[in-house]
Design an enzyme around this catalytic site. Structure first.
Site, PDB file in Angstrom:
ATOM      1  N   ARG A  71       6.709   6.028   2.491  1.00 28.15           N
ATOM      2  CA  ARG A  71       5.662   6.993   2.824  1.00 28.15           C
ATOM      3  C   ARG A  71       4.625   6.396   3.783  1.00 28.15           C
ATOM      4  NH1 ARG A  71       3.118   9.931  -0.605  1.00 28.15           N
ATOM      5  NH2 ARG A  71       1.206  10.035   0.626  1.00 28.15           N
ATOM      6  N   MET A  96       0.856  -1.194   0.000  1.00 29.56           N
ATOM      7  CA  MET A  96       0.000   0.000   0.000  1.00 29.56           C
ATOM      8  C   MET A  96       0.885   1.235   0.000  1.00 29.56           C
ATOM      9  SD  MET A  96      -2.866  -1.053   2.867  1.00 29.56           S
ATOM     10  CE  MET A  96      -3.899   0.358   2.532  1.00 29.56           C
ATOM     11  N   HIS A  97       0.578   2.175  -0.918  1.00 34.84           N
ATOM     12  CA  HIS A  97       1.356   3.407  -0.925  1.00 34.84           C
ATOM     13  C   HIS A  97       0.559   4.610  -1.409  1.00 34.84           C
ATOM     14  CE1 HIS A  97       1.561   2.397  -5.208  1.00 34.84           C
ATOM     15  NE2 HIS A  97       1.906   3.651  -5.424  1.00 34.84           N
ATOM     16  N   ARG A  98      -0.616   4.413  -1.996  1.00 38.38           N
ATOM     17  CA  ARG A  98      -1.356   5.540  -2.568  1.00 38.38           C
ATOM     18  C   ARG A  98      -1.870   6.444  -1.450  1.00 38.38           C
ATOM     19  NH1 ARG A  98      -1.900   5.278  -7.907  1.00 38.38           N
ATOM     20  NH2 ARG A  98      -1.466   3.256  -8.870  1.00 38.38           N
TER      21      ARG A  98
END
Length: 364
Positions: free
Chosen positions: A244, A209-211
């Site tokens: 992030r 997950m990064h969005r």
């Protein structure tokens, strides 16, 4: 002599430029009058997300690194444009080749066109039709000024035709990221944590997950982690954590017995992890392509995709934030009840060869 400037800025770019560079080098050995410069914008500055790819994929170190680093979307865009403008002034070129849909793709395309340099976009024409995604803006802007469009699917071709792009500028060549996958499958490596976590083939799930829409909100991210780990109670969930995402997970401060958080993985180790998993839960478009080629069940935490062929033909299912759909599809993986998977047309490992043959004939 045809001079190419090839731009890469983020993890997915490296897998896309590697086959292209190898094919250009092959043409050079055959006596084709090609030269190229490789520019790394530095958009991804984590070592595991950039530097290791040059070694793993056997591509030369960049001729220049713009070292833009972190910052907001605007700061990164501005930094890339300033640096790339100097690069083009000092090293004139006949064609700037950009790939994918990251900030570097858009920023360098704009700089090139303002310098009256032609642009070729590899992976052109894909659309999610979701303007809340930064990548969608990057795609639209890049394709609005591109000269030559190299596409992965008929869906992409149709999007470009609807935008008024003439057919002779659109080249359906297939998926260049699959070239890297095909070439490196025999070279994949087991991560050190694989044995430490006592992972067994087809007994674990991969999570990425990064969005921003999924990870920037602490409560939203915790809900995803709560539900995924609960529904996947029979699996270890291996989570290579994006830089992030890590601070937000740390802020949640919650332990999940079946969640194994690991460092971002180099390409060869990540493909080993994906290839041997029961399935993957992700918000990455590129991973849906890799999972489709590998026939690995893929659950995407998005409401839309710019790669619909991964759903209509491939192994991908969109669930967005629908908790019931997430549970249902994890249960399908657990019960080995996934849909039949087909690999889309021209996802065959020969895309870069087709592109370079076209580049040989282009009037630059």
């Amino acid at each position: 002599m045809k001079r190419f400037t090839i731009v890469a800025g983020a993890r997915p770019n490296f897998m896309k430029i590697a086959p292209l560079i190898h094919q250009i080098q092959e043409k050079q050995r055959e006596g084709e009058p090609f030269s190229f410069r490789l520019i790394h914008t530095g958009q991804h500055y984590d070592k595991n997300l950039s530097e290791t790819f040059f070694e793993e994929l056997n591509i030369p170190k960049p001729d220049a690194n713009l070292q833009v680093g972190g910052g907001t979307q605007a700061e990164q865009t501005a930094g890339i444009m300033i640096g790339f403008e100097k690069e083009l002034a000092e090293h004139p070129t006949d064609l700037v080749i950009v790939v994918g849909d990251v900030t570097s793709t858009m920023a360098c395309s704009i700089v090139a066109k303002k310098a009256n340099v032609k642009v070729a976009h590899i992976e052109a024409g894909i659309r999610s039709f979701d303007l809340t995604m930064p990548e969608e803006i990057n795609r639209m802007v890049t394709d609005s000024i591109t000269d030559y469009f190299f596409t992965t699917s008929e869906f992409a071709n149709e999007n470009l035709r609807k935008a008024g792009i003439e057919g002779h500028r659109i080249f359906f060549v297939g998926n260049i990221m699959i070239d890297s996958l095909v070439k490196n499958l025999e070279r994949i490596e087991k991560a050190s944590f694989f044995n430490d976590l006592q992972l067994d083939v087809r007994k674990y799930l991969v999570l990425t997950m990064h969005r921003p829409a999924n990870v920037d909100n602490k409560e939203n991210l915790q809900n995803y982690l709560d539900n995924i780990t609960a529904f996947a109670k029979d699996f270890t969930v291996v989570f290579p954590i994006h830089p992030r995402t890590k601070p937000i997970v740390d802020a949640i401060g919650k332990a999940y017995p079946n969640l194994a958080i690991v460092e971002p993985q180099p390409y060869l180790k990540f493909i080993h992890l994906l290839k041997n998993a029961s399935g993957v839960v992700t918000d990455s478009g590129g991973i849906t392509e890799e999972a489709t080629y590998l026939h690995i069940p893929c659950i995407t935490l998005r409401e839309n995709t710019e790669r619909p062929e991964t759903c209509t033909l491939g192994s991908n299912v969109l669930v967005g934030n629908d908790v019931d759909a997430l549970k249902e599809n994890i249960e399908k993986i657990s019960n080995k009840n996934w849909k039949k998977v087909q690999v889309p047309e021209l996802w065959d490992g020969a895309t870069a060869k087709r592109i370079v043959e076209i580049l040989s004939d282009l009037p630059l």
